[in-house]
Design a protein around this motif. Structure first.
Motif, PDB file in Angstrom:
ATOM      1  N   THR A   1       0.840  -1.195   0.000  1.00  0.00           N
ATOM      2  CA  THR A   1       0.000   0.000   0.000  1.00  0.00           C
ATOM      3  C   THR A   1       0.869   1.236   0.000  1.00  0.00           C
ATOM      4  O   THR A   1       2.027   1.209   0.437  1.00  0.00           O
ATOM      5  CB  THR A   1      -0.934   0.018   1.226  1.00  0.00           C
ATOM      6  N   LEU A   2       0.305   2.343  -0.462  1.00  0.00           N
ATOM      7  CA  LEU A   2       0.983   3.631  -0.441  1.00  0.00           C
ATOM      8  C   LEU A   2       0.440   4.540   0.649  1.00  0.00           C
ATOM      9  O   LEU A   2       0.896   5.669   0.805  1.00  0.00           O
ATOM     10  CB  LEU A   2       0.821   4.322  -1.801  1.00  0.00           C
ATOM     11  N   ARG A   3      -0.536   4.044   1.398  1.00  0.00           N
ATOM     12  CA  ARG A   3      -1.168   4.834   2.450  1.00  0.00           C
ATOM     13  C   ARG A   3      -0.646   4.417   3.823  1.00  0.00           C
ATOM     14  O   ARG A   3      -0.643   3.228   4.164  1.00  0.00           O
ATOM     15  CB  ARG A   3      -2.692   4.656   2.402  1.00  0.00           C
TER      16      ARG A   3
ATOM     17  N   ASN B   1      -6.876  -3.112   0.686  1.00  0.00           N
ATOM     18  CA  ASN B   1      -6.056  -2.299  -0.215  1.00  0.00           C
ATOM     19  C   ASN B   1      -6.305  -2.643  -1.678  1.00  0.00           C
ATOM     20  O   ASN B   1      -5.524  -2.264  -2.549  1.00  0.00           O
ATOM     21  CB  ASN B   1      -4.569  -2.484   0.106  1.00  0.00           C
TER      22      ASN B   1
ATOM     23  N   ASP C   1      -8.218  -1.553  -3.795  1.00  0.00           N
ATOM     24  CA  ASP C   1      -8.511  -0.431  -4.687  1.00  0.00           C
ATOM     25  C   ASP C   1      -7.244   0.303  -5.113  1.00  0.00           C
ATOM     26  O   ASP C   1      -7.309   1.307  -5.810  1.00  0.00           O
ATOM     27  CB  ASP C   1      -9.475   0.540  -4.009  1.00  0.00           C
ATOM     28  N   GLU C   2      -6.072  -0.211  -4.714  1.00  0.00           N
ATOM     29  CA  GLU C   2      -4.811   0.487  -4.983  1.00  0.00           C
ATOM     30  C   GLU C   2      -4.000  -0.110  -6.124  1.00  0.00           C
ATOM     31  O   GLU C   2      -2.847   0.290  -6.333  1.00  0.00           O
ATOM     32  CB  GLU C   2      -3.941   0.512  -3.721  1.00  0.00           C
TER      33      GLU C   2
ATOM     34  N   ALA D   1      -2.922   2.578  -8.587  1.00  0.00           N
ATOM     35  CA  ALA D   1      -2.069   3.572  -7.927  1.00  0.00           C
ATOM     36  C   ALA D   1      -0.677   3.006  -7.654  1.00  0.00           C
ATOM     37  O   ALA D   1       0.332   3.700  -7.831  1.00  0.00           O
ATOM     38  CB  ALA D   1      -2.731   4.028  -6.625  1.00  0.00           C
TER      39      ALA D   1
ATOM     40  N   ARG E   1       1.193   2.883 -11.000  1.00  0.00           N
ATOM     41  CA  ARG E   1       1.619   4.214 -11.442  1.00  0.00           C
ATOM     42  C   ARG E   1       2.817   4.698 -10.619  1.00  0.00           C
ATOM     43  O   ARG E   1       3.787   5.239 -11.164  1.00  0.00           O
ATOM     44  CB  ARG E   1       0.442   5.187 -11.299  1.00  0.00           C
ATOM     45  N   TRP E   2       2.772   4.484  -9.315  1.00  0.00           N
ATOM     46  CA  TRP E   2       3.871   4.897  -8.428  1.00  0.00           C
ATOM     47  C   TRP E   2       5.158   4.180  -8.794  1.00  0.00           C
ATOM     48  O   TRP E   2       6.233   4.792  -8.853  1.00  0.00           O
ATOM     49  CB  TRP E   2       3.462   4.600  -6.982  1.00  0.00           C
TER      50      TRP E   2
ATOM     51  N   GLU F   1      -7.257   1.430 -16.279  1.00  0.00           N
ATOM     52  CA  GLU F   1      -6.452   2.645 -16.439  1.00  0.00           C
ATOM     53  C   GLU F   1      -5.241   2.481 -17.359  1.00  0.00           C
ATOM     54  O   GLU F   1      -4.633   3.468 -17.750  1.00  0.00           O
ATOM     55  CB  GLU F   1      -5.979   3.139 -15.074  1.00  0.00           C
TER      56      GLU F   1
END
Length: 329
Positions: free
Chosen positions: A125-127, A169, A171-172, A175, A178-179, A219
């Motif tokens: 995760t990024l959060r 997580n 939904d990541e 994201a 992309r990160w 995406e």
């Protein structure tokens, strides 16, 4: 030299060496928050014993790649010195490491100087709030700093491994990709596997490889790449390439027929499969005075008995007694 053949014609050349069952995180899919009963120190292989068994694998059994795992390998004292001794073996094996990355800001330069070639870093995760919920440790910043330090030190490619958990997580996916693309880290999504000590894995709530791809395709344009060979990940070019993303569908799309891996646990047991329920003890005969030839014979016999597949789809499937943290990835 004797190759590690099994009865299905596969040859094991990739050795995963667990250096410790201990870890500084408590990922929910790997261990309970209170941790586990760690191996007693006297049962864990010493540096000399690790080096001897890897030397036997490289010089007598045809192993060409060595991946250091855990638990978390960076919590083992003397890691840098052990890496230097492993890369000094002849023929020289490729030596890499799987880590959670939280100590790489401190160790990456020294590990690269010792001869480590590359790292895989787990990052789900990024959060920060989710990282804390998944790992029970507030170490997201350390993991990200570790990734950057590994890249700066030349431990390339710096790969990222991510496990998506439903309603946590999942939904990541886009994201995370992309990160990683922005930073040049090849990303591999891994299906959650039945290797938790709580034995609470539920296939019905596992995020499948097909779901992961569907979320990414919302995406990105993904094009399947041929030539997977024995690699666990199915690779896809992202938006025409050259960047790629991988999906390791160990449960829904197993790659057992091309598997070239064998595992050595931190207490000196050979495991021919991640999901094996049988192990071959090398530590006891080694400490009793067995010579290299005898240990090589025991190792080769263990691989010859490797099963055709992990059997997760078999109604009689049962998880191995050891959890992932005590086996090594």
């Amino acid at each position: 030299m004797v190759a590690l053949w099994d009865s299905f014609g596969r040859v094991a050349t990739d050795l995963r060496v667990s250096l410790t069952d201990r870890c500084n995180l408590r990922c929910t899919y790997c261990m309970p928050v209170e941790g586990l009963a760690w191996l007693p120190r006297e049962e864990t292989l010493t540096d000399e014993e690790v080096l001897r068994l890897v030397r036997i694998a490289v010089t007598r059994l045809g192993v060409t790649e060595v991946r250091l795992t855990g638990g978390e390998p960076t919590v083992r004292p003397g890691l840098v010195g052990l890496v230097a001794r492993l890369v000094a073996l002849r023929p020289r094996p490729q030596v890499s490491m799987t880590t959670n990355g939280t100590s790489l800001a401190r160790l990456a330069g020294a590990l690269r100087a010792a001869g480590l070639e590359r790292v895989n870093v787990s990052l789900d995760t990024l959060r920060a709030d989710r990282y804390l919920a998944i790992t029970h440790r507030d170490r997201l910043a350390d993991a990200c700093a570790g990734l950057a330090a590994a890249a700066a030190a030349g431990l390339a490619p710096v790969k990222v491994n991510a496990v998506l958990l439903r309603d946590v997580n999942d939904d990541e996916a886009a994201a995370l990709l992309r990160w990683c693309l922005e930073r040049g880290y090849p990303l591999r999504f891994i299906e959650q596997m039945p290797l938790d000590p709580q034995h609470s894995w539920d296939r019905g709530v596992m995020v499948t490889g097909a779901e992961i791809l569907a979320r990414l395709r919302s995406e990105f344009t993904l094009t399947a790449l041929p030539g997977r060979g024995s690699a666990p990940a199915e690779l896809f070019a992202v938006d025409g390439g050259p960047d790629t993303v991988g999906v390791i569908g160990s449960v829904t799309a197993p790659f057992c027929a091309a598997c070239d891996r064998v595992r050595l646990t931190a207490d000196g047991q050979v495991r021919s499969c991640l999901f094996a329920r049988e192990e071959t003890d090398l530590r006891t005969p080694m400490r009793a005075g067995a010579d290299d030839a005898h240990l090589a014979q025991l190792w080769a016999a263990a691989v010859r008995g490797k099963r055709a597949g992990h059997g997760i789809d078999d109604p009689a499937f049962a998880q191995p007694a050891r959890p992932m943290s005590a086996i090594g990835g």
